[in-house]
Design a protein around this motif. Structure first.
Motif, PDB file in Angstrom:
ATOM      1  N   CYS A   1      28.893 -42.520  63.878  1.00 22.60           N
ATOM      2  CA  CYS A   1      28.049 -43.727  63.963  1.00 22.60           C
ATOM      3  C   CYS A   1      27.016 -43.565  65.074  1.00 22.60           C
ATOM      4  O   CYS A   1      26.743 -44.500  65.820  1.00 22.60           O
ATOM      5  CB  CYS A   1      28.907 -44.960  64.178  1.00 22.60           C
ATOM      6  SG  CYS A   1      30.034 -44.854  65.585  1.00 22.60           S
ATOM      7  N   GLY A   2      26.453 -42.371  65.199  1.00 22.82           N
ATOM      8  CA  GLY A   2      25.463 -42.126  66.227  1.00 22.82           C
ATOM      9  C   GLY A   2      24.160 -42.852  65.959  1.00 22.82           C
ATOM     10  O   GLY A   2      23.800 -43.127  64.812  1.00 22.82           O
TER      11      GLY A   2
ATOM     12  N   TYR B   1      23.049 -37.272  66.540  1.00 18.81           N
ATOM     13  CA  TYR B   1      22.237 -38.274  67.247  1.00 18.81           C
ATOM     14  C   TYR B   1      22.613 -38.318  68.720  1.00 18.81           C
ATOM     15  O   TYR B   1      23.748 -38.055  69.110  1.00 18.81           O
ATOM     16  CB  TYR B   1      22.416 -39.645  66.594  1.00 18.81           C
ATOM     17  CG  TYR B   1      21.949 -39.668  65.162  1.00 18.81           C
ATOM     18  CD1 TYR B   1      20.614 -39.872  64.853  1.00 18.81           C
ATOM     19  CD2 TYR B   1      22.842 -39.425  64.127  1.00 18.81           C
ATOM     20  CE1 TYR B   1      20.169 -39.854  63.539  1.00 18.81           C
ATOM     21  CE2 TYR B   1      22.405 -39.407  62.806  1.00 18.81           C
ATOM     22  CZ  TYR B   1      21.074 -39.625  62.522  1.00 18.81           C
ATOM     23  OH  TYR B   1      20.636 -39.597  61.220  1.00 18.81           O
TER      24      TYR B   1
ATOM     25  N   VAL C   1      31.426 -39.241  68.997  1.00 15.16           N
ATOM     26  CA  VAL C   1      30.452 -39.520  67.939  1.00 15.16           C
ATOM     27  C   VAL C   1      29.634 -38.269  67.630  1.00 15.16           C
ATOM     28  O   VAL C   1      29.400 -37.916  66.461  1.00 15.16           O
ATOM     29  CB  VAL C   1      29.543 -40.693  68.348  1.00 15.16           C
ATOM     30  CG1 VAL C   1      28.392 -40.858  67.365  1.00 15.16           C
ATOM     31  CG2 VAL C   1      30.354 -41.985  68.429  1.00 15.16           C
TER      32      VAL C   1
ATOM     33  N   GLN D   1      22.734 -40.833  70.956  1.00 16.74           N
ATOM     34  CA  GLN D   1      23.481 -41.945  71.524  1.00 16.74           C
ATOM     35  C   GLN D   1      24.844 -42.082  70.851  1.00 16.74           C
ATOM     36  O   GLN D   1      24.939 -42.076  69.624  1.00 16.74           O
ATOM     37  CB  GLN D   1      22.691 -43.241  71.374  1.00 16.74           C
ATOM     38  CG  GLN D   1      21.330 -43.228  72.043  1.00 16.74           C
ATOM     39  CD  GLN D   1      21.407 -43.005  73.540  1.00 16.74           C
ATOM     40  OE1 GLN D   1      22.326 -43.484  74.202  1.00 16.74           O
ATOM     41  NE2 GLN D   1      20.442 -42.287  74.088  1.00 16.74           N
ATOM     42  N   GLY D   2      25.875 -42.210  71.662  1.00 14.99           N
ATOM     43  CA  GLY D   2      27.218 -42.395  71.130  1.00 14.99           C
ATOM     44  C   GLY D   2      28.278 -41.661  71.921  1.00 14.99           C
ATOM     45  O   GLY D   2      29.433 -42.080  71.958  1.00 14.99           O
TER      46      GLY D   2
END
Length: 375
Positions: free
Chosen positions: A54-55, A102, A109, A104-105
């Motif tokens: 879920c990045g 991705y 993640v 962020q996470g």
């Protein structure tokens, strides 16, 4: 063609090895003659990966994803993952099939996005195109891995996401300190006898971070020693969160020193160059904002900020180099870096646009191959 590097628990990756691999075209291989045959596993086995993938935010740069692949292969090998898993991670690395990850996470993640393509899920970047993983696997004739539940969960254990950021940050910082040493010694002679050209504190920070990263590259990750709380760790019990904060502050200091030297040089520079004060001031202000969070956030967040600071430092050193090259004094015959810069970078003329030269100088700093690293 460079010789293959054999990845094994007895020949772990090191920072010098990673620098050589990333700069060259050698393949990384593993001795996997006893690889188990793939077995049919229920789709539910990838549920932990699907839940964690879920990045958000921007994509991780592709060169960092490639580094993540080889680091994850090493970590999975040390923690007893199947040979098929390690081999497929290295297949992706060698063929530059790069999962879409991705920024962020955090670690878990990031590792989920890195691992989904092993099962034919998610997306990858290949030869400049963003593609469905299943299409690329079909292109190479690779079947999606069929792993047991424990193996899928094990792919989420470790620090490959943060470790890749930290390793690349160290490699870049070590290079920029070398550049800064060259520029600082010349600026010292041209600008002001009191100008601090020594980067002893930066060198000390690099040594400290290197020790922590070398340990992280040899420790097998386990759920028991993985910290997924606010301050993540690369390789407990070492405090890699503190190491990354130290590196962040060192890079910020490196940029500040370069800006200081440039400002002193500009005091006696031609009017053509005075506009360079604006980007220097802007970069220093941004560095102050980024380095102010050195004691807060996760290791992944600090690593991302450090990479932004490294980008800024390249630009600041590039501007300093550009100003030095406009000086009337002769470059020392013993300074091939500066001689190469004079040959490749332009001499600025009156009423000339500055930004193309600034960008070219930053790229020169970034891509310069030091004599001891030339193949």
């Amino acid at each position: 063609m460079a010789a293959d590097f054999l990845l094994s628990p007895t020949t772990p990756l090191t920072l010098p090895t990673l620098r050589t691999l990333l700069a060259g075209n050698a393949r990384v291989v593993t001795a996997d003659t006893n690889a188990p045959a793939a077995t049919t596993t229920p789709v539910a086995s990838v549920a932990p990966l699907l839940a964690a993938a879920c990045g958000v935010g921007a994509e991780v740069p592709r060169e960092l994803v490639r580094l993540m692949l080889v680091l994850q292969a090493g970590q999975q090998q040390r923690c007893g993952a199947s040979a098929a898993t390690v081999r497929r991670l290295l297949d992706f690395y060698n063929r530059e099939v790069l999962p879409v990850v991705y920024q962020q996470g955090g670690n878990q993640v990031g590792l989920a996005h890195l691992s989904l393509p092993l099962f034919g899920l998610g997306e990858v970047n290949y030869q400049g195109y963003r593609l469905q993983t299943r299409d690329v696997l079909e292109l190479f004739g690779w079947a999606p891995l069929q792993l047991a539940d424990a193996d899928a969960s094990a792919l989420l254990v470790g620090s490959g996401f943060t470790l890749a950021y930290a390793v690349q940050a160290w490699l870049r910082a070590e290079h920029l300190v070398w550049v800064a040493d060259n520029l600082g010694s010349l600026s010292q002679g041209n600008a002001d006898p009191a100008l601090p050209s020594s980067h002893a504190a930066c060198h000390a920070a690099l040594v400290y971070v290197q020790q922590l990263l070398e340990e992280a590259l040899t420790v097998a990750p386990t759920p028991a020693n993985q910290q997924l709380a606010t301050k993540e760790s690369l390789a407990p019990p070492t405090d890699a969160w503190l190491a990354l904060g130290t590196l962040l502050l060192a890079v910020a200091e490196l940029g500040s020193r370069s800006a200081w030297r440039t400002e002193l040089l500009l005091r006696n520079a031609a009017p053509t160059l005075t506009g360079l004060r604006h980007p220097v001031g802007s970069l220093v202000y941004q560095n102050t904002q980024l380095s102010g969070g050195a004691s807060a956030g996760t290791a992944a967040e600090i690593a991302i900020n450090t990479h932004q600071l490294l980008d800024n430092a390249e630009q600041l050193l590039g501007i300093e180099l550009l100003v030095i090259l406009q000086q009337p004094t002769q470059l020392p015959a013993t300074a091939p870096f500066l001689a190469d810069a004079r040959e490749q970078l332009p001499v600025l003329a009156e009423h000339q646009l500055l930004y193309p030269a600034v960008h070219a100088a930053a790229q020169f700093v970034h891509r310069y191959i030091r004599p001891e690293q030339a193949m």
